[in-house]
Enzyme design. Structure first.
Site, PDB file in Angstrom:
ATOM      1  N   GLU A  26       0.836  -1.209   0.000  1.00 20.78           N
ATOM      2  CA  GLU A  26       0.000   0.000   0.000  1.00 20.78           C
ATOM      3  C   GLU A  26       0.868   1.254   0.000  1.00 20.78           C
ATOM      4  OE1 GLU A  26      -4.065  -0.991   2.379  1.00 20.78           O
ATOM      5  OE2 GLU A  26      -2.205  -1.274   3.521  1.00 20.78           O
ATOM      6  N   SER A  29      33.217  16.258  22.306  1.00 21.10           N
ATOM      7  CA  SER A  29      33.262  14.865  22.748  1.00 21.10           C
ATOM      8  C   SER A  29      32.741  14.790  24.182  1.00 21.10           C
ATOM      9  CB  SER A  29      34.695  14.345  22.704  1.00 21.10           C
ATOM     10  OG  SER A  29      35.242  14.487  21.418  1.00 21.10           O
ATOM     11  N   LYS A  73      23.468   5.348  25.276  1.00 23.65           N
ATOM     12  CA  LYS A  73      24.502   5.855  24.371  1.00 23.65           C
ATOM     13  C   LYS A  73      24.516   4.963  23.127  1.00 23.65           C
ATOM     14  CE  LYS A  73      29.321   7.229  24.038  1.00 23.65           C
ATOM     15  NZ  LYS A  73      29.501   6.553  22.734  1.00 23.65           N
ATOM     16  N   LYS A  80      23.526  13.789  31.475  1.00 24.33           N
ATOM     17  CA  LYS A  80      23.636  15.235  31.251  1.00 24.33           C
ATOM     18  C   LYS A  80      22.926  15.976  32.376  1.00 24.33           C
ATOM     19  CE  LYS A  80      23.209  14.558  26.242  1.00 24.33           C
ATOM     20  NZ  LYS A  80      22.361  14.792  25.063  1.00 24.33           N
ATOM     21  N   CYS A 126      66.026  -1.149  18.054  1.00 26.46           N
ATOM     22  CA  CYS A 126      64.867  -0.865  17.195  1.00 26.46           C
ATOM     23  C   CYS A 126      64.640  -2.033  16.244  1.00 26.46           C
ATOM     24  CB  CYS A 126      65.113   0.416  16.405  1.00 26.46           C
ATOM     25  SG  CYS A 126      63.831   0.761  15.178  1.00 26.46           S
ATOM     26  N   CYS A 185      65.518  -0.203  12.420  1.00 28.09           N
ATOM     27  CA  CYS A 185      66.839   0.343  12.064  1.00 28.09           C
ATOM     28  C   CYS A 185      67.952  -0.157  12.973  1.00 28.09           C
ATOM     29  CB  CYS A 185      66.804   1.871  12.073  1.00 28.09           C
ATOM     30  SG  CYS A 185      66.645   2.596  13.733  1.00 28.09           S
TER      31      CYS A 185
END
Length: 671
Positions: free
Chosen positions: A38, A85, A119, A294, A412, A415
């Site tokens: 419909e 935020s 939330k 809030k 490292c 390197c």
């Protein structure tokens, strides 16, 4: 072409009215009154009428939900009022601390009224209405800058294209909310993608985000997206006093608002509602990952104000992360753009909260030792905040025969430079700025969303160009030519020209964006904006002393030392010189709004009678002023309360104006 007669005009308007009514019943109220067939008949009749009589088409007609051409990219949208935020809390203690901070700031002795709602786990957007008509919509982005996805948002049936609002509808209204996909719709969408040979989405949130960022609105229209409104950008002109009234008002406008929202008097009622939502979480048709709390009253929200990126009057109280047990098989060590070496766990794949997890963060060496982690052991994994996978602890001993000890490298991994670990630091770092891993990740950061945002120069393309030797450090980006790119995998003449043009379009940038892009330790977007505001040219910033940097509210010792060290480094000086010689230019920061206290530095001392110290400082910041933490030559005004001490004496000796609290309040009113 003859104009449509009155009967045709009336019929088209009646069809639009009926379709809007049934859209609202189906998508907002979940209470359809007619069958799908419909509804389809009414929609077809309207489209046929509008096709025969184009003059009948209105901007808010249901037929216009899919009518835009595919976009080549999304335009950037700058907001006047940022989408902030929320600070996250993960325990009852976090929530109680939030309540204590609110009551202390407001000097409240009784209970505070809070509005709480689920939330939603989706994608935050803002919808702009002008004179009741949907005008544009954008993603949250970084809060200030979002992407214009108007054409895609128009395809979502639960977003009203026009508002049949009450008398107090303002000329311009920015509605904020979440775009989500229900779980069952998500399952059906993935089943469809599997049938069509496409990869399934990882979870409903990713599906919603990916659907909304399609360049072709027709693709978005085929996705089962829903919009839930939770607030507005500006409530002052609405004649409403609180969040609770706002949600009811938005619902009357035609928006779907969060289910199970409640006004709670006092933090005890908030905790009760948290238990209710946690109990019904699995039975809801959509994903939620916590509860938003809030302060209900708008006047109190105004007094509380906000910090740099989050309001003081709200927080997200997250549900406990979902957990699972799996086996820790290996540990890789990644070198980041600042040299930090981060261990990453390789796991037997396991489903956690609906997502398949095969890797998890291990943070640092101390965390590995503290948690007693060993290769081959079963471990408890959770999605921290329901997002980032992490290992909580070992469940039992390693499997016999597995090499148990996790050896943290002394050098490292890339390197082979000996790693260093500063006093008091938890992270080991590679001190070699020429480390290939650091340079690669800096290139990715520089060109990415948080940097110059160069379209088409993403992670995979940069990795390819590094392998080809075309990119070594930042200036090489601006040396790329079409001739360099044509012939590489994925590049023809057109795509090469497009990338070179995209790079050229980013040669003019603000100082704040450049500072963020350079990847200076401790300098993110917020800090970069602070530096630009106080040192509006690169020359001023590079010449700034440690003391001058520390005078900037929000800049600490670590950040100040990092900025000075960066600009003192000869290699960084070379990189900047080469960037500017290749055409990079800084656009002047737009004229800052001139507020009553712009350029003035306020120092507070003593106890105020009618305001808390934080509240008084916030009032100064809103008027454009800067807060000093100690007396220095930049201070232009001292506000002295009861029992003012040495700061007052120094200001008096220096001849700096001294204001009483009453005089300060008078100055505020005059501003």
């Amino acid at each position: 072409m003859t104009a449509p007669g009155k009967e045709i005009v009336a019929r088209a308007e009646e069809l639009r009215r009926q379709i809007r009514h049934h859209d609202h019943r189906y998508y907002v109220l979940d209470a359809p009154e007619i069958t799908d067939s419909e509804y389809d008949r009414l929609f077809r009749e309207l489209v046929e009428l509008e096709n025969r009589h184009p003059a009948l088409v209105t901007a808010d007609s249901p037929s216009q939900r899919v009518g835009a051409r595919p976009a080549s990219s999304f335009r950037q949208v700058q907001r006047r009022i940022p989408m902030l935020s929320l600070e996250n809390g993960f325990s009852e203690g976090d929530l109680l601390d939030f309540d204590r901070r609110v009551r202390r700031f407001l000097q409240a002795t009784g209970d505070i009224a809070y509005l709480v709602d689920p939330k939603l786990d989706g994608l935050a957007v803002e919808l702009l209405y002008r004179d009741g008509l949907f005008a544009s919509g954008s993603t949250r982005g970084d809060g200030i800058t979002g992407e214009d996805v108007t054409a895609n948002l128009k395809t979502i049936p639960s977003i009203p294209l026009s508002l049949a609002g009450p008398e107090n509808l303002p000329a311009e209204l920015a509605v904020r909310g979440e775009v989500i996909i229900n779980r069952m719709d998500f399952v059906r969408l993935n089943e469809q993608r599997s049938r069509e040979g496409e990869a399934p989405f990882a979870n409903p949130r990713n599906a919603a985000a990916g659907s909304l960022r399609q360049l072709d609105p027709g693709v978005t229209a085929g996705r089962p997206l829903r919009f839930v409104a939770y607030g507005v950008a500006e409530s002052r002109d609405l004649s409403l006093s609180c969040q609770f009234e706002l949600l009811r008002w938005l619902h009357r406008l035609g928006f779907r608002v969060p289910d199970h929202y409640r006004r709670c008097l006092g933090i005890a009622e908030v905790l009760d509602q948290y238990a209710v939502l946690a109990g019904i979480r699995s039975r809801l048709p959509y994903d939620i990952d916590g509860m938003v709390v809030k302060v209900d009253d708008f006047a109190l929200q105004e007094r509380l104000g906000e910090k740099s990126r989050a309001p003081r009057w709200a927080m997200a109280y997250k549900f406990p992360a979902q957990q699972a047990i799996t086996v820790l098989r290996d540990v890789l060590f990644n070198v980041g753009r600042t040299g930090a070496v981060t261990p990453v766990a390789i796991l037997d794949p396991v489903t956690v909260g609906g997502v398949i997890v095969s890797r998890a963060t291990l943070h640092n060496e101390d965390e590995i030792r503290r948690k007693g982690l060993r290769l081959g052991a079963r471990v408890l994994v959770q999605r921290a905040g329901d997002v980032i996978p992490e290992i909580l602890r070992a469940v039992d001993a390693p499997t016999p025969g597995e090499p148990a000890e996790i050896q943290f490298p002394a050098d490292c991994p890339d390197c082979h430079t000996p790693l260093v670990r500063g006093a008091g630091e938890k992270v080991s770092r590679c001190p070699n700025p020429a480390c290939p891993s650091q340079r690669l990740r800096l290139l990715i950061h520089f060109a990415g969303k948080s940097g110059l945002d160069i379209e088409g120069l993403g992670k995979k393309v940069i990795e390819k160009l590094v392998r080809q030797g075309l990119l070594v450090d930042l200036p090489d980006i601006f040396r790329l030519s079409s001739a360099d790119l044509v012939g590489l995998e994925g590049f023809g003449e057109l795509s090469a020209a497009n990338l070179v043009a995209a790079i050229a379009s980013r040669r003019s940038v603000s100082l704040a964006r450049l500072l963020t892009a350079l990847g200076i330790r401790h300098v993110g977007e917020t800090t970069a904006s602070l530096l630009e505001r106080n040192f509006p040219s690169l020359e001023l910033l590079t010449a700034a002393s440690l003391d001058q940097l520390l005078q900037v509210e929000g800049i600490g010792l670590q950040t100040a030392e990092s900025v000075i060290a960066y600009f003192a480094d000869p290699d960084n000086q070379r990189i900047l010189q080469e960037l500017f010689s290749l055409g990079l230019e800084l656009t002047p920061a737009g004229p800052a709004a001139v507020l009553p206290f712009t350029g003035q530095h306020f120092l507070f001392t003593g106890t105020l009678a009618t305001l808390t110290r934080d509240e008084a400082k916030e009032l100064v910041k809103r008027q454009g002023g800067i807060i000093a933490s100690s007396f220095n030559r930049n201070v232009t005004c001292v506000v002295a309360g009861d029992k003012a001490g040495g700061k007052l004496a120094k200001a008096t000796a220096a001849g700096v104006p001294i204001l009483s609290e009453e005089q300060f309040l008078t100055l505020l009113r005059q501003g």
